[in-house]
Design an enzyme around this catalytic site. Sequence first.
Site, PDB file in Angstrom:
ATOM      1  N   TYR A 101       0.154  -2.233   4.093  1.00  0.00           N
ATOM      2  CA  TYR A 101       0.477  -3.020   5.287  1.00  0.00           C
ATOM      3  C   TYR A 101       1.768  -2.485   5.889  1.00  0.00           C
ATOM      4  O   TYR A 101       2.722  -2.204   5.171  1.00  0.00           O
ATOM      5  CB  TYR A 101       0.663  -4.498   4.894  1.00  0.00           C
ATOM      6  CG  TYR A 101       1.150  -5.351   6.041  1.00  0.00           C
ATOM      7  CD1 TYR A 101       0.242  -6.061   6.824  1.00  0.00           C
ATOM      8  CD2 TYR A 101       2.503  -5.436   6.349  1.00  0.00           C
ATOM      9  CE1 TYR A 101       0.681  -6.825   7.897  1.00  0.00           C
ATOM     10  CE2 TYR A 101       2.950  -6.200   7.423  1.00  0.00           C
ATOM     11  CZ  TYR A 101       2.036  -6.894   8.191  1.00  0.00           C
ATOM     12  OH  TYR A 101       2.470  -7.642   9.252  1.00  0.00           O
ATOM     13  N   GLU A 191       1.555  -4.060  14.502  1.00  0.00           N
ATOM     14  CA  GLU A 191       1.103  -4.286  13.131  1.00  0.00           C
ATOM     15  C   GLU A 191      -0.063  -3.349  12.807  1.00  0.00           C
ATOM     16  O   GLU A 191      -1.013  -3.261  13.575  1.00  0.00           O
ATOM     17  CB  GLU A 191       0.660  -5.740  12.955  1.00  0.00           C
ATOM     18  CG  GLU A 191       0.288  -6.074  11.515  1.00  0.00           C
ATOM     19  CD  GLU A 191      -0.245  -7.495  11.380  1.00  0.00           C
ATOM     20  OE1 GLU A 191       0.407  -8.316  10.738  1.00  0.00           O
ATOM     21  OE2 GLU A 191      -1.331  -7.767  11.946  1.00  0.00           O
TER      22      GLU A 191
END
Length: 380
Positions: A101, A191
């Site tokens: 991530y 993101e």
Amino acid sequence: MKIHEYQAKALFKEYNIRTVDGVVATTPDEAVATARQMGLPVVLKAQVHVGGRGKAGGVKVVREAAQVAPTAKQILGLTIKGLPVRKVLVTPAVNIGKEVYLSLLIDRGKRKAVFIGCAEGGIEIEVTAKQSPEKILRCEVAAKDLARLDPGVLADFAEKLFPETGQADATAELMCRMGRLFAEKDASLIEINPLITDDQGQVIALDAKVLLDDNALFRHPELLTLRDLDSEDADELAAKEVGLSFIRLDGSIGCMVNGAGLAMATMDTIKHFGGAPANFLDVGGSSDPKKVVHAFKMILKDTEVRVILVNIFGGITRCDDIAKGLLASLKEFEVKVPIVIRLVGTNEAEGRALLEGTPLISAETLEAGATKAAEIGGRS
Ligand code: GDP
Ligand code: MN
């Protein structure tokens, strides 16, 4: 402003952030034609402005030609978190080595930009942050340096995501490009979940989410065209049309307030007393009873709402008008949840008199109202 994954990936491409090229399809036939050109396997990905599409069945790897049309049809028929899927992104499927991530956002408290990372990717970062906060990595940088980051200062962070030297270097480089994109396009979030290595060890952004700062859009006419009204929350748009500001949240206490500042203070107070607001709703300064009826409709559409807190400070808004709107709402539809009301200011006495004999729960102060609402709505 939210944009779609395929649009975010186009921005990534502009900034040399490696992604997987895709083509958008709006019909199963288009998906089939694209998949044929690309070669199988492909991934079909619902293009909607929400996360967790995978879990909702909106991301599917397709290995057989005969499955492309039915899978595309199925995804195009989905409604994910209230948003109908109108487009699917078709991309070549990648063999994933490792998923991590990575995101970039502003930490307002620290007045810095911060990269957030987690060596376990493809996960819901909020869940990991709660359950194993030690797994969340942070790398703060001065916002003014974002456009010209030095990969050297990102090396340690990058290495924790991908320890292999070549991959760590590629990740640090990618982070520099994210920084430049963030600064130049006035983003508020980038993101990448997951950022992956493929079977050749290449670092690739498999997913892309970019939020753009609405207040800076005037500087970027080219970005304004990315707005997809179709894909914005239908209720939020409908609210705008009738002069209400409505933003959906995920709590259980519906809020109806006059004035944006008071609405925010109300949400803070609810939180302070342990409750969770289901929405932000500003009925505005005027006090058209019709607006109140509309506001009720919006709040009651949300099946998570267990109680409604009405907080009105009458200035230009007249309490008796709000009361009339409430009465009309109670008449027009069956309100099954309790309503807590704090009504003070202009024509307060008239307002209260109108509401006498109704099942509304009256609160003298906002604190009392919020406490009561949290009691009924459940503390989070
Ligand atoms: P999200 O659920 O909305 O975040 O959508 P993502 O684009 O992140 O996809 C969800 C998951 O699907 C990823 O975490 C991957 O595990 C999987 N996935 C997506 N694209 C591919 C692909 O090209 N190959 C493989 N093997 N899995 C993929
Ligand atoms: Mn994702």
